[in-house]
Design an enzyme around this catalytic site. Sequence first.
Site, PDB file in Angstrom:
ATOM      1  CG  ASP A 207      40.929  57.362  38.335  1.00  0.00           C
ATOM      2  OD1 ASP A 207      40.901  56.124  38.347  1.00  0.00           O
ATOM      3  OD2 ASP A 207      41.031  58.040  37.283  1.00  0.00           O
ATOM      4  CG  ASP A 238      46.335  46.554  38.789  1.00  0.00           C
ATOM      5  OD1 ASP A 238      45.831  45.420  38.867  1.00  0.00           O
ATOM      6  OD2 ASP A 238      45.982  47.503  39.519  1.00  0.00           O
ATOM      7  CE  LYS A 241      36.722  46.962  34.181  1.00  0.00           C
ATOM      8  NZ  LYS A 241      35.553  46.069  34.021  1.00  0.00           N
ATOM      9  CD  GLU A 262      43.005  43.558  36.538  1.00  0.00           C
ATOM     10  OE1 GLU A 262      42.357  42.891  37.356  1.00  0.00           O
ATOM     11  OE2 GLU A 262      43.554  44.648  36.824  1.00  0.00           O
ATOM     12  CG  ASP A 331      42.328  40.460  41.250  1.00  0.00           C
ATOM     13  OD1 ASP A 331      42.591  40.806  42.416  1.00  0.00           O
ATOM     14  OD2 ASP A 331      42.811  41.018  40.253  1.00  0.00           O
TER      15      ASP A 331
END
EC number: 3.2.1.1
Length: 564
Positions: A207, A238, A241, A262, A331
């Site tokens: 991350d 992408d 959140k 997204e 997905d």
Amino acid sequence: MLHYTTLLSIISLLSVISVTDAATADQWKGKSIYQLFTDRFAPPSATAPARTSPLPETCDPIQQTWCGGTWLSIIDKLDYIQGMGFDAVWISPVSQNIDVYTPYNYAYHGYWVNDPLTLNPRFGSADDLKALSGALHARGMYLMVDVVVNNIPTLNAYDSVNSTALKLDGSRWTDPAEFHPQCWIDYNNQTSVEYCWLGDDKVALMDVNTENPTVISTLNSWIGNLTSTYGIDGLRIDAAKHVPGPFWTDFCKAGGVFCIGEVYGSDINFAASFQTQKWMDSVLGYPLYYGIVNGFGTPNGNMSNFVEVAQQTLATFPQPGLLGNFIENHDLPRWRNTTSDPQLAYNAMVAQFMFDGLPVVYYGQEQDFSHGAGDPYNRAALWPSNYANTTTYQHIKRLNDIRHAVISNGTQFGGKNFLDSQTTIVASTKTDVAFRKGPLLAVLTNRGSPNVPQTFGVPTSGWSAQSAVIDLLSCKQYPVGSGGAISVSYAASGYGGMPYIFASQIDASALRICGDVGVATYVSANTTTTTSSASTIIPIQASKEFISVLAAGLVGLAVALSLV
């Protein structure tokens, strides 16, 4: 006479001018988007050679490897996309990925970005990406690019955040402070969602620390250069959140184009926060997707859930007209994998296209791809289909033609046109729903294909009694009864589970979708005269098309002069 080098300088200047017309959210209103995987959409050709060798004899999605599609090969098949009426193309990420074998094979999809600032050589060169952008703009179409900034992949989950390992991985970020410490996501905790890692211990997605000043300045500078250099009109973000929302505000401002993120999940309030907090222009409509699945995914499904989700979406999002409406993506399962009934699929597509938002069709949906319950099976190559002119291809074309005609004509109902009107649920039962979007009334059902001795009545259509309406899908005429009532029957052979899109007889005549009103002949909406309603998008399209054509002409002139 102009010198050859002078002409090339002019062409270069025109190229710069053409990509500075950044497309805003307002200019995306009314667009319909075709989503594709660069590696899987179009095969290599003489003019678009593969950047990968050797290629598999058969592109089997289970192998999870490169099949040879490039940015140039997309150009080969733009007629196919535009033939369905799409005016925007969303391509998979363009940045460099890890280029090694992993427990999940190779990064053919483009989402394992280890250096966002460098283009992915598997898909082409900088000139190739510019060529794709130019080819789209010459057709009056927009280019949307998927971008990945949240994570960097590693095959060493527990000892990867150190300078030596990061350099060996080819990461753009080599300072451990540019990552959040290793932890796996707890999806019940939004802080964990934003700060912990995606992936697993086989391929971990480290991350990125998007609060780090170096990371912020580097990414903001990169995205501005990317959109301006390659004439990109929109960004699909992408894993939006998984990054604290405030980061996106300056990132999207730096990009200078429409941003759609997204935000995976069914939580309407959370998804809407990306608009209410002004973190980005819009998000993909996952809540509506789940509503469509519940309503139309099985015969006699849960229509009340679709109605509830639709109403909550309209009430919660400040600008529902910018949501990306889809029934498939890379997905999720292919729609026809879980729902074999073609009429249910047709009704779901009408909901996707006629509800507030931007319809997004995932490549292969038009070919009724049914193999693909999920990743990687839903990522098959398109070329074995031979790009057939299927029934669903024609359904999508008709839906796009209807949207284009009603938008360009500025057709109004109650003083508002299609884009400025918000969808209203007019009537519903356990199996049926009718909703109005401006001058159009969609009547849908989840009864499925078999004809049944049943009808659905819409008590107040909004049109006056003793008038007539035209179903723009079948070009059949229907009477309007007392109080504006319209009734449809599913009893006749071939009419089981049919969707309808009604327009008044006067509006249908003006739209020219059905030619002579009431006669089942189809006239393309390309013959429709454009009025001022589309003025917000036409100037940019026209200017890009003019510049592209002018540049092409000057290139030809320059080449001719060079031969003299």
